[in-house]
Design an enzyme around this catalytic site. Structure first.
Site, PDB file in Angstrom:
ATOM      1  CG  HIS A   1      35.704   4.794 -51.014  1.00 20.98           C
ATOM      2  ND1 HIS A   1      36.218   3.975 -50.040  1.00 20.98           N
ATOM      3  CD2 HIS A   1      35.128   3.962 -51.926  1.00 20.98           C
ATOM      4  CE1 HIS A   1      35.969   2.714 -50.338  1.00 20.98           C
ATOM      5  NE2 HIS A   1      35.312   2.678 -51.482  1.00 20.98           N
TER       6      HIS A   1
ATOM      7  CD  GLU B   1      35.982   8.256 -46.689  1.00 20.91           C
ATOM      8  OE1 GLU B   1      35.750   7.554 -45.699  1.00 20.91           O
ATOM      9  OE2 GLU B   1      35.628   7.929 -47.849  1.00 20.91           O
TER      10      GLU B   1
ATOM     11  CB  CYS C   1      37.845   1.719 -46.702  1.00 23.00           C
ATOM     12  SG  CYS C   1      38.610   2.675 -48.043  1.00 23.00           S
TER      13      CYS C   1
ATOM     14  CB  CYS D   1      39.463   6.408 -47.372  1.00 27.19           C
ATOM     15  SG  CYS D   1      38.508   6.314 -48.902  1.00 27.19           S
TER      16      CYS D   1
END
Length: 198
Positions: free
Chosen positions: A90, A92, A117, A120
């Site tokens: 992801h 992040e 999410c 994260c």
């Protein structure tokens, strides 16, 4: 120096706010993704309005790219067709890795195109993030479906609330022309796809 009211005579009398500037950067970063379902960009900014790191979602180095081989969760393994877990890292997490030194991210603000999410958010919490400004809500693509079935992850917002991480929906204007809201892999040539690789 004249009166500030004189500025009204100039054609350009507005510039991007800081939020608009950093969110535009996040949208631009999202253009780099190889994911066909989520185009996500992240920009970490310190208290002095300096960009500390940028990330976007996509497969890890050397792995298959979804725009070439399909989504592992939806289309399955390109050789066996077996449904697998997402190959992507992801935005992040990539932003955290790209920072080179996570201490630089402590107490920073994250500008991100999709709300983080739960996984994260756990990392952002441990990092010591103080604020998240997001463009859209995150809905996870449900495994084994056609990609249109999505589900929320309420645990992420619950953790942010518990830990005092300020979460704000972006309210500014975006004038940046972007394919952020659409994905068109059909028109990309093989040379274009090679250029999109890490």
């Amino acid at each position: 120096m004249g009166d500030k009211s004189e500025n009204k005579k100039y054609q350009r009398n507005r510039r991007l706010s800081w939020d608009e500037f950093f969110m535009t950067m996040a949208i631009a970063a999202a253009e780099r993704t190889a994911c066909i379902y989520h185009q996500v960009g992240s920009v970490f900014v310190d208290n002095d309005k300096r960009v500390v790191s940028v990330g976007y979602n996509g497969p890890t180095v050397g792995d298959l790219h979804c725009i070439e081989d399909g989504c592992a969760k939806i289309h399955g393994d390109p050789e066996t067709g077996e449904i697998r877990r997402c190959r992507g890292s992801h935005s992040e997490i990539n932003g955290i890795i790209n920072s080179g030194n996570t201490e630089r991210l402590k107490n920073s603000t994250l500008y991100v195109t999709l709300f983080p999410c739960y996984d994260c958010m756990k990392s952002l919490n441990n990092l010591g993030i103080k604020k998240i400004i997001y463009l859209d809500e995150y809905l996870r693509v449900k495994e084994g479906t056609d990609g249109t079935v999505k589900e929320p992850e309420p645990e992420a917002r619950s953790l942010a609330n518990k830990r005092g991480i300020v979460c704000e929906k972006f309210r500014g204007k975006i004038n940046f022309k972007s394919d952020y809201f659409k994905t068109d892999t059909e028109t990309a040539t093989q040379a274009d796809r090679e250029e999109l690789r890490f």
